[in-house]
Design an enzyme around this catalytic site. Structure first.
Site, PDB file in Angstrom:
ATOM      1  CB  SER A 122     -27.877   4.306  -6.141  1.00 51.22           C
ATOM      2  OG  SER A 122     -28.089   5.067  -7.287  1.00 51.22           O
ATOM      3  CG  ASP A 175     -27.160  12.126  -5.088  1.00 57.76           C
ATOM      4  OD1 ASP A 175     -27.521  11.978  -6.273  1.00 57.76           O
ATOM      5  OD2 ASP A 175     -27.297  11.239  -4.217  1.00 57.76           O
ATOM      6  CG  HIS A 212     -25.349   9.238  -6.818  1.00 52.65           C
ATOM      7  ND1 HIS A 212     -26.502   9.125  -6.062  1.00 52.65           N
ATOM      8  CD2 HIS A 212     -25.212   8.058  -7.460  1.00 52.65           C
ATOM      9  CE1 HIS A 212     -27.028   7.930  -6.265  1.00 52.65           C
ATOM     10  NE2 HIS A 212     -26.278   7.265  -7.103  1.00 52.65           N
TER      11      HIS A 212
END
Ligand code: NAG
Length: 419
Positions: A201, A359, A389
């Site tokens: 991320s 995501d 995610h």
């Protein structure tokens, strides 16, 4: 039970159900588990906003504390020994690299005479949350160290609101340069040909940015041989890519949260959020964005048809010219590695890029995979059709997902064969 009590119970149950319920795509396995995780995160966020509103604390800091509280509660409920998180042979040291706090994991096999792999890891959390020392992150680092005979260095770069871009990036870069120095590689018996920079991320964003800088910096003799990017965030000009549109309400990272993370990181006013959601900051008449720059993030040419689906690009004509002038970070390649030119990408290390269908950041990762490939870099692009995610970190009961465990296994296998 009296009628009143019954009514209150029914209403309360309905309210809790309503609060917990989030519509999810059919492909998501174990949807109720994901709804519970999401409700937990939303509760922590609401409590943080309440504390902020009462003037008690900065909301991001109390959100961080609430999340950590939630995590340690879960941990207390579950005996961590039984879930196999602690690997006794791995040696842990909390030290600093060039003044930046890091946690070093050394594998059980002695270094004498034979060299080990080396990994630098940047944790996720929107440049505002998280720590490599906690939860799944810490457990994964132990696992990688043990199973792959790797010295893992997890970097505790500084976070928002204490610091803004470029400080987290500079922290990571300084730690990386220190890691790659001949003295450190020798000290930890690390093979200079087997070095990976990785992150998930926001940490994937930092890993991509650091990999680029190290690749072109001639003063750094030893380079990373591999970059492993787990659903990285790579650009902040287009919040209407097919994945941002398709997953705008998906837990645990809805579009407005990701946009808020970007605004915070880049030191922009949070009131700009509605403008960014409609791409007003990257209007076609914005003279700051050259057509060359635009082509580097143009999903209409960079994504396979499978991911474009029936989405149409959102390009407003006028928008706001002021935003990019006031917040130069939006166009800074150190914040948005997808902007790098082909000459920089060509020098970048071999890449492993993990993306998830559900995501908002899916297309950032897919576009980067394509651009690296076009620049001649070898790329393994692993896409999870049931992934969302954060799923890479959801590997322990009670928040374990099959897709999370499978993706972690695949990542470790790939490193085993390619690092
Ligand atoms: C986007 O910019 C236009 C001007 O081009 C403006 O009229 C509109 O209100 C802006 N949208 C938002 C959400 O601020």
């Amino acid at each position: 039970m009296g009628v009143k009590a019954l009514l209150v119970t029914v209403l309360l149950t309905a309210a809790v159900g309503y609060y917990m319920y989030t519509p999810l795509p059919d492909a998501i396995q174990e949807p109720w588990k994901l709804m519970m995780v999401d409700a937990g995160i939303r509760t922590a966020m609401h409590l943080a906003s309440l504390k902020h509103w009462l003037g008690l604390d900065h909301s991001m800091m109390s959100f961080r504390q609430s999340l950590e509280g939630l995590e340690s509660t879960v941990k207390r409920l579950v005996s961590s020994e039984s879930s196999g998180r602690v690997i006794p042979g791995v040696k842990i040291s909390d030290i600093t690299f060039a003044g930046i706090p890091v946690r070093v994991y050394e594998p059980p096999a002695g270094g004498e005479g034979h060299l080990r792999r080396g990994m630098m890891y940047f944790h996720g959390g929107g440049w505002a949350l998280g720590s490599g020392k906690k939860g799944a992150q810490d457990a994964v680092n132990r696992m990688v160290s043990d199973e792959l005979n790797t010295v893992v260095v997890s970097v505790e770069y500084r976070l928002y609101p204490e610091v803004l871009f470029p400080v987290p990036y500079l922290d990571c870069l300084a730690a990386a340069k220190h890691f790659l120095s001949p003295a450190i590689l020798a000290k930890y018996s690390i093979d200079p040909e087997r070095l990976v920079v990785a992150g998930d991320s926001a940490g994937g964003n930092l890993a991509a940015a650091v990999a680029q800088e190290i690749s072109v910096d001639e003063s750094v003799a030893v380079k990373f041989s591999v970059q492993a990017l787990i659903y990285p965030a790579l650009q902040a000009l287009d919040f209407n890519t097919p994945s941002f549109l398709q997953n705008q309400h998906m837990p645990i990272l809805p579009r407005h949260t990701m946009v808020q993370f970007w605004l915070q990181y880049l030191g922009a006013d949070l009131s700009l959020l509605p403008q960014l959601i409609v791409n007003n900051h990257s209007a076609s008449q914005n003279s700051g964005i050259t057509s060359e720059l635009r082509s580097r993030i143009d999903w209409t040419t960079l994504l396979p048809q499978k991911f474009k689906k029936n989405y149409k690009p959102v390009v407003v004509e006028k928008g706001s010219q002021e935003i990019l002038k006031k917040v130069p970070g939006f166009l800074d390649v150190r914040a948005a590695p997808l902007f790098a030119g082909p000459e920089v990408l060509a020098k970048c290390p071999r890449a492993y890029i993990l993306t998830c269908e559900f995501d908002v950041l899916r297309d950032d990762g897919l576009m980067y995979a394509r651009r690296l490939q076009d620049a001649g870099v070898s790329v393994t692009s692993e896409h999870y059709e049931e992934g969302f995610h954060g799923s890479f970190s959801f590997i322990f009961w009670p928040v374990d997902f099959d897709v999370g465990k499978r993706s972690l296994r695949a990542y470790i296998n790939w490193l085993q064969n390619n690092l």
